[in-house]
Design a protein around this motif. Structure first.
Motif, PDB file in Angstrom:
ATOM      1  N   LEU A   1       7.827   9.064  -6.791  1.00 43.61           N
ATOM      2  CA  LEU A   1       6.646   8.785  -5.974  1.00 43.61           C
ATOM      3  C   LEU A   1       7.017   8.506  -4.526  1.00 43.61           C
ATOM      4  CD1 LEU A   1       4.594   6.490  -8.416  1.00 43.61           C
ATOM      5  CD2 LEU A   1       4.420   8.960  -8.078  1.00 43.61           C
TER       6      LEU A   1
ATOM      7  N   THR B   1       2.508  12.938  -5.514  1.00 42.58           N
ATOM      8  CA  THR B   1       1.510  12.237  -4.699  1.00 42.58           C
ATOM      9  C   THR B   1       0.660  13.203  -3.882  1.00 42.58           C
ATOM     10  OG1 THR B   1       3.131  11.907  -2.921  1.00 42.58           O
ATOM     11  CG2 THR B   1       2.914  10.158  -4.556  1.00 42.58           C
TER      12      THR B   1
ATOM     13  N   PHE C   1      -2.677  14.317  -5.173  1.00 40.80           N
ATOM     14  CA  PHE C   1      -3.784  13.362  -5.148  1.00 40.80           C
ATOM     15  C   PHE C   1      -4.010  12.836  -3.733  1.00 40.80           C
ATOM     16  CE2 PHE C   1      -2.073  13.282  -9.437  1.00 40.80           C
ATOM     17  CZ  PHE C   1      -3.208  13.348 -10.216  1.00 40.80           C
TER      18      PHE C   1
ATOM     19  N   ASN D   1      -2.080  12.255  -1.419  1.00 41.86           N
ATOM     20  CA  ASN D   1      -1.046  11.328  -0.960  1.00 41.86           C
ATOM     21  C   ASN D   1      -1.504   9.871  -0.957  1.00 41.86           C
ATOM     22  OD1 ASN D   1       1.303  12.988  -0.417  1.00 41.86           O
ATOM     23  ND2 ASN D   1       0.099  13.920   1.226  1.00 41.86           N
TER      24      ASN D   1
ATOM     25  N   PHE E   1      -1.741   6.561  -3.788  1.00 42.67           N
ATOM     26  CA  PHE E   1      -1.543   6.017  -5.131  1.00 42.67           C
ATOM     27  C   PHE E   1      -1.344   4.515  -5.035  1.00 42.67           C
ATOM     28  CE2 PHE E   1       2.779   6.567  -3.662  1.00 42.67           C
ATOM     29  CZ  PHE E   1       3.502   5.543  -4.249  1.00 42.67           C
TER      30      PHE E   1
ATOM     31  N   HIS F   1       0.046   0.928  -7.535  1.00 39.22           N
ATOM     32  CA  HIS F   1       0.618   0.458  -8.794  1.00 39.22           C
ATOM     33  C   HIS F   1       0.591  -1.058  -8.850  1.00 39.22           C
ATOM     34  CE1 HIS F   1       4.385  -0.951  -7.022  1.00 39.22           C
ATOM     35  NE2 HIS F   1       4.617   0.239  -6.489  1.00 39.22           N
TER      36      HIS F   1
ATOM     37  N   TYR G   1      -2.382   4.306 -10.481  1.00 40.53           N
ATOM     38  CA  TYR G   1      -3.554   5.162 -10.273  1.00 40.53           C
ATOM     39  C   TYR G   1      -3.301   6.054  -9.060  1.00 40.53           C
ATOM     40  CZ  TYR G   1      -6.163   2.117 -13.464  1.00 40.53           C
ATOM     41  OH  TYR G   1      -6.589   1.413 -14.556  1.00 40.53           O
ATOM     42  N   PHE G   2      -3.956   7.217  -9.069  1.00 39.41           N
ATOM     43  CA  PHE G   2      -3.780   8.186  -7.995  1.00 39.41           C
ATOM     44  C   PHE G   2      -5.122   8.551  -7.369  1.00 39.41           C
ATOM     45  CE2 PHE G   2      -0.253   8.751 -10.913  1.00 39.41           C
ATOM     46  CZ  PHE G   2       0.840   8.868 -10.060  1.00 39.41           C
TER      47      PHE G   2
ATOM     48  N   ALA H   1      -7.184   5.347  -7.286  1.00 40.90           N
ATOM     49  CA  ALA H   1      -6.368   4.301  -6.662  1.00 40.90           C
ATOM     50  C   ALA H   1      -7.222   3.424  -5.762  1.00 40.90           C
ATOM     51  CB  ALA H   1      -5.225   4.938  -5.869  1.00 40.90           C
TER      52      ALA H   1
END
Length: 465
Positions: free
Chosen positions: A252, A267, A270, A272, A274, A276, A289-290, A294
């Motif tokens: 990532l 990334t 999506f 770019n 995300f 966590h 999540y992306f 996210a």
């Protein structure tokens, strides 16, 4: 019916059963019997999100490996962590000074062939991080059609995803597939990847382990609901050494500024973006999540710190300006050169400049003066024995540019050499020009959202307890 007749009847029934059962199984020359691939069943004692890419600790009960964390494994984690930190600093220093790739670095092989003897000039691209480190946070990702799930190390310091695999066709494939390997030939959606930037890749590591592979384009399943067709990842068909039981890496990190990685970067699929949350307890799960999810699951807390350009374009650089422990604020000086602090999910323990660490340790020792001291635990040199005592509560805040982050209590100390011992979960940098690294231990139970298009990182309280 006499005994002989009864025995013959039983044998006849058994033969018919075997014959009938075989009708449901493929047979014949070159037939492949693949074991049914299932995602890891989460034990009932584990709590976690109902959606998203679930994050588990390698040594927790939610781990797919069933490993127990002992004093020995705690020390092993710290040794692996030191190795990763060393490699990150070596890579960063090489880029700052404009030096060539160190001896033993990644090389590309010509023509996409499998001959190891023919190697071109050393590539400038660090497609794999030089050290997987402790790999203590794992996620489950599906590869191919039908999807086969693998446990990958979550790594924001690497930007290429790779998985263990076996390249075979027809009769060269094994009769029984190894569940820990991805087989491109068994996926209806796999195809050859474009040979740019590399067709095949060899990645040696400083501990003499290595991974050799080739790039594949296939469907990747994220969060058990999002399918990414044509995603390009490294299929590693030859490895040697210890990779921490992980089946590969979910990369990532940021890509190279000089190369358009496109479908090589997860990334980028999506927009770019995300986020966590790494779980605080070994008995819980976190999440990744992306894209739009996210933003939804890791809502904006009102403050952010800018992403900065540093010596290594694959890493997430930020400006860490101070740390408060208890009521004492410790400033982190800046010499005005390129930023020296990164956020890295693959490093465990945060590394600080010697003057900052010394001041932090002094205040920690004062706050812990009522507890008996204990022997150091490898790189953690300030430890106490809590047997018969309640766990201490020591508030700590990381002050970034434009953003203050209160750490979870479990992120301040680390347990090791027996669960009754706690140590200050920070370490001193080996050299002053090394990177300041915010490790995953300090990232526990925080929503960390990487918004690459807007060049910022949003950090707030998480919900992955």
């Amino acid at each position: 019916m006499n005994g002989s007749s009864a025995l013959m009847a039983i044998a006849h029934i058994f033969f018919c059963y075997i014959l009938f059962s075989s009708f449901n199984k493929p047979f014949g020359y070159g037939a492949i019997v693949a074991e049914k691939s299932k995602s890891h069943t989460i034990p009932s004692i584990c709590s976690g999100p109902e959606t998203g890419l679930r994050v588990v600790h390698k040594y927790g009960p939610c781990s797919p490996f069933g490993l127990n964390r002992t004093a020995a494994t705690s020390s092993q984690i710290l040794v692996q962590d030191e190795h990763r930190v060393h490699v990150l600093n070596s890579r960063s220093h090489k880029r700052r000074t404009g030096g060539g790739k160190k001896k033993g670095g990644g090389r590309r092989r010509t023509g996409g062939g499998k001959k190891k003897g023919k190697e071109e000039a050393v590539t400038e691209l660090d497609l794999l991080n030089d050290s997987i480190g402790a790999a203590n946070y794992l996620v489950e990702v599906g590869f191919g059609t039908p999807a086969k799930y693998f446990n990958l190390a979550l790594d924001t310091g690497s930007y290429i995803t790779w998985v263990r695999c076996q390249r075979c066709t027809g009769s060269s494939c094994p009769q029984q597939h190894n569940e820990s390997l991805y087989y491109p030939s068994s996926s209806s959606t796999s195809s050859n990847a474009p040979c740019y930037p590399l067709c095949t890749y060899t990645q040696p590591y400083l501990d003499h382990s290595y991974a050799i592979g080739f790039f594949v384009a296939d469907t990747v399943s994220i969060e058990h609901e999002d399918e990414i067709p044509g995603f390009v990842f490294l299929c590693s068909d030859e490895q040697a050494g210890d990779f921490g039981k992980a089946d590969g890496i979910l990369g990532l990190g940021l890509g190279s500024a000089s190369v358009d990685f496109g479908s090589y970067s997860l990334t980028s699929m999506f927009d770019n973006v995300f986020c966590h949350c790494l779980p605080t307890s070994d008995k819980s799960m976190g999440y990744v999540y992306f894209g739009d999810k996210a933003h939804e699951k890791c809502p904006f807390s009102g403050s952010y710190t800018p992403l900065l350009t540093g010596s290594d374009p694959s890493l997430y650089f930020v400006n860490l300006i101070a740390i408060t422990i208890g009521q004492t604020r410790v400033e982190i000086s800046s010499d005005g050169s390129s930023p020296r602090a990164i956020i890295d999910s693959g490093t465990v323990i945060t590394r600080l400049p010697s003057s900052v660490y010394s001041a932090l340790r002094t205040e920690f020792q004062r706050l812990m003066s009522g507890y008996p001291s204990a022997l150091p635990d490898h790189s953690l040199d300030t430890c106490y024995n809590l047997e018969g005592y309640n766990d201490p509560e020591i508030p700590m805040v990381l002050h970034f540019e434009n953003l203050d982050v209160s750490l979870d209590q479990a992120a301040v100390t680390s347990k090791g050499n027996g669960r009754s011992q706690v140590c200050l979960a920070f370490a001193e940098k080996e050299n002053e020009d090394d990177l300041t690294i915010i490790g995953n231990h300090q990232q526990q139970n925080l929503n960390i959202l990487y918004n690459i298009p807007d060049q910022r990182v949003e950090i707030g309280p998480g919900s992955c307890l």
